[in-house]
Design a protein around this motif. Structure first.
Motif, PDB file in Angstrom:
ATOM      1  N   THR A  89       0.831  -1.211   0.000  1.00 43.32           N
ATOM      2  CA  THR A  89       0.000   0.000   0.000  1.00 43.32           C
ATOM      3  C   THR A  89       0.863   1.257   0.000  1.00 43.32           C
ATOM      4  OG1 THR A  89      -0.182  -0.119   2.424  1.00 43.32           O
ATOM      5  CG2 THR A  89      -1.963  -1.113   1.127  1.00 43.32           C
ATOM      6  N   SER A  93      -3.095  -4.625  -5.944  1.00 40.14           N
ATOM      7  CA  SER A  93      -2.797  -3.727  -4.825  1.00 40.14           C
ATOM      8  C   SER A  93      -2.464  -2.339  -5.382  1.00 40.14           C
ATOM      9  CB  SER A  93      -1.591  -4.258  -4.035  1.00 40.14           C
ATOM     10  OG  SER A  93      -0.405  -4.130  -4.802  1.00 40.14           O
ATOM     11  N   GLY A 152      -3.685  -6.248   0.975  1.00 42.12           N
ATOM     12  CA  GLY A 152      -3.649  -4.962   0.286  1.00 42.12           C
ATOM     13  C   GLY A 152      -4.420  -4.948  -1.012  1.00 42.12           C
TER      14      GLY A 152
END
Length: 731
Positions: A161, A242, A274
């Motif tokens: 992230t 992600s 994520g």
């Protein structure tokens, strides 16, 4: 086998670009031929998404529109990438790069490292848990094994992230994550972990993506070199992307829009890593000119299984639920799902093992049966129960097939026989390929009959038997193949981790079962506290648990068994209840009150090229009505016939039978299932309203332009009462 539609193991390569499109349904065909501009494929479970996108790439390559080396197809597992490469090879599109995000990024990073950074590239570590332990020791923080695993997961989430250590605490709070320790401690451990890596000159898998992104952002010359290489991108399982992977994809693309993404928001089950479906759901906003194709024809599961899957999502909430797809089974009716309640978990495991033993004894291959559970800790009880019932099993996620010692030794033996077989007395009296393989592997422990019981001896035999079966299939598809050809095939499969089928019941967690399918699936432990899991607290977490069960249900082709136990151990207090997700679906239960999500029908939405801003409005559809009673039709089969199933039919039975005989001949000569020529419903529709010309035939649902071109003359001749020979002579 993981394909949504059954196929031969080694099909013949299509002889032309048009032949690549044969056997695709209208929506799959739209995917395959939509080669320009952004394309978003919303594909429900079992709808043939891999088939659609591999045929798309192959059609583009075979038609000369795409150059193989200019295509990069990315997915999330080595197995999926290997399967994609194998399918493309079978379709005559070898040379296309099909890789995971990490594999593609690592290849680019290794190549450009000397130019972008200089010196030797740091060593890539497979496992980071020891580094996390060393970081904890440096911080004087004691972590047990469970905490080590949890902290490692938090570090991985932070990196995908794009969260730096200093921002961990607010980012975790914003995302609603429950930190395994104080967020400040996690941030401290994360920073120390990065220090340990720098000191030892190593990088982890997340660093591969981060460093590649950094290089492409900082070095425009390198970015342009990669963009010159790859002109066209395909991303599978796009709901699992992600933020870091999305950023890498954007850098690969640059200002171009030659992108096709495929996904299903209802199969988002990895948000803890994520992954987010937002990129999939926002695709039309980012690309207003995109073509959106929805695949809802489920070729995998029976209507009974599909009904349960649709029912699970009908009470779902949240953004993913708003975009769910209403699956429509294309298979004949099958048995209803079986629901079973047990007093305790050992009794539940014994009940499943007993039923599996009956299925195996009745002729169901053990490899076509799976037991799926929520956590890996549940596996041991089922391993013991199956062993007691003398049922062979394999653990999904255990040692890779081609890494097993017996498989490695068998490969060496087969390679030696391929090179020096003329001097091997074992091969003196055998001529065909399967016999040669059986002779060689008999020296490695393979026997015509499996050993009694289970355990290591049986597992070794199962591995060798899988190679024997693969040789038989290979020889059937390629009669002229030699032992050297088989060895080359095994090498190709080992590189792709494309393992042959092992004859054992699969034990797997629901997460690891994603992308797989079986004839028979046992969903076990479907009780409150396990499904949803106890630590799922927020609405978002509960909905992800629902989607996880949905993934489990949609792994079943025909037989589905759902069970739960009232207590954990014998004699325990029966305090558990069946999962809330089954309310209103299992017999004797009532539906949970709540909003019903709107289902998404299949079809195609074309974007307006060059448009920006709001999404174009969908064209209004005129409801289909029964031509007998006038009732509005919603069932796809009834819509094809343009009448209710209960309304009287004026079908010409003789014509219908002649069409069926003709279809069987066509299917036999082309080597494809009969329904790929025309479905029963389409033949019925033709027999009920026999067309006089091509225009009338084209109006019948299920007769597209390509089928009209290929089969129209034959069908019209049959409808006119002519023999096909007469029609040909007349022409």
């Amino acid at each position: 086998m993981t394909a949504a539609t059954h196929s031969t193991l080694f099909p013949q390569v299509p002889d032309s670009a048009d032949a690549v499109l044969e056997g695709l349904d209208p929506e799959q065909r739209e995917v395959a031929t939509a080669l320009h501009g952004p394309v978003c494929v919303l594909a429900g479970a079992g709808t043939g998404k891999t088939r659609a996108i591999t045929h798309r790439i192959a059609y583009g390559v075979r038609a000369g529109i795409l150059h193989p080396s200019s295509v990069l197809a990315v997915t999330f597992t080595n197995r999926a990438a290997g399967e994609m490469r194998g399918r493309l090879r079978q379709l005559g599109a070898a040379g296309v790069q099909a890789r995971t995000f990490h594999s593609a990024a690592l290849r680019q990073l290794q190549y450009f490292w000397p130019k972008a950074i200089g010196g030797a590239m740091p060593r890539l570590v497979d496992r980071k848990i020891q580094l996390v332990a060393d970081a904890a020791a440096a911080c004087r923080i004691r972590l047990d094994r469970g905490e080590l695993r949890d902290v490692t997961a938090e570090i991985e989430w932070s990196k995908v992230t794009q969260t730096v250590p200093a921002d961990y605490a607010p980012a975790a709070a914003k995302a609603g994550r429950e930190s395994p320790r104080d967020p400040a401690e996690i941030a401290q451990l994360y920073a120390a972990y990065e220090d340990v890596k720098r000191e030892r000159s190593v990088i982890d898998f997340e660093d591969v993506l981060l460093l590649t992104v950094a290089v492409l952002q900082d070095r425009h010359d390198i970015a342009e070199q990669i963009r010159a290489q790859y002109q066209h991108f395909v991303v599978d399982e796009y709901q699992d992307v992600s933020p870091l992977q999305q950023r890498l994809l954007e850098l690969w693309l640059g200002e171009r829009d030659s992108l096709c993404v495929v996904g299903d928001a209802s199969q988002t089950i990895y948000s803890f890593t994520g992954a987010t479906p937002d990129h999939l759901l926002d695709f039309r906003t980012r690309h207003p000119g995109a073509t959106v194709v929805k695949l809802v024809r489920d070729y995998r599961s029976t209507p009974q299984v599909v009904h349960l899957a649709n029912g699970l999502l009908a009470q779902a909430r949240g953004r993913a639920a708003d975009h769910r797809l209403e699956l429509v089974s294309q298979r004949p009716a099958g048995p209803e799902p079986v629901y079973a309640e047990y007093t305790d978990e050992p009794a539940e495991a014994e009940g499943a093992a007993r039923r599996i033993r009956e299925l195996v004894d009745s002729g169901v291959p053990a490899s076509e049966i799976a037991v799926l559970f929520r956590t890996n800790a549940q596996s041991e009880t089922y391993e013991q129960a199956l062993a007691d019932a003398a049922v062979p099993y394999q653990l999904r996620g255990a040692e890779r097939f081609f890494d097993r010692p017996e498989v490695r030794k068998a490969g060496i033996a087969l390679r030696g026989a391929a090179r020096f077989g003329g001097n091997d007395s074992l091969l003196d009296d055998v001529v065909d390929l399967p016999s040669q393989v059986r002779a060689v592997l008999s020296g490695e422990g393979w026997t015509t009959q499996p050993p009694a019981g289970s355990g290591a001896v049986r597992e070794r035999w199962e591995s060798l038997a899988a190679l024997v079966n693969l040789a038989q299939d290979f020889a059937a598809a390629r009669p002229a193949a030699t032992l050297a050809d088989l060895v080359a095939e095994l090498d190709e499969r080992a590189n792709a981790q494309h393992a042959p089928t092992v004859q054992g019941v699969t034990l797997a967690s629901l997460h690891s079962a994603k992308g797989l399918e079986w004839d028979v699936v046992f969903l076990v432990g479907v009780a409150e506290g396990m499904m949803p899991i106890t630590y799922a607290k927020t609405d978002e977490q509960i909905e992800e648990e629902r989607r996880l069960l949905y993934v489990g249900v949609t792994r079943a082709r025909e037989h589905l068994h759902v069970s739960w136990a009232l207590s954990r151990s014998p004699g325990g207090r029966p305090s558990r209840r069946p999962s809330r997700f089954l309310d209103g679906l299992r017999p004797g239960s009532t539906a949970t009150a709540g909003r019903t999500a709107a289902g998404g029908a299949g079809g195609i939405e074309r974007g307006i090229p060059g448009t920006r801003g709001s999404t174009p409005k969908r064209a209004q559809r005129v409801p289909a009505r029964c031509r007998v009673c006038g009732r509005t039709l919603t069932d796809p089969g009834e819509m094809k016939l343009m009448r209710c199933d209960d309304c009287p039919s004026d079908m010409n039975e003789g014509l219908y039978e002649r069409l069926r005989e003709w279809r069987a001949d066509q299917a036999r000569s082309s080597g494809q299932p009969a329904f790929c020529v025309f479905t029963d419903r389409t033949l019925m529709a033709i027999a009920e309203s026999p067309p006089d010309d091509e225009r009338e035939l084209a109006r019948i649902p299920g007769v597209g332009m390509r089928k009209l071109t290929r089969y129209g003359a034959d069908v019209l001749a049959i409808c006119a009462g002519q023999s096909l020979a007469e029609s040909t002579d007349h022409d």
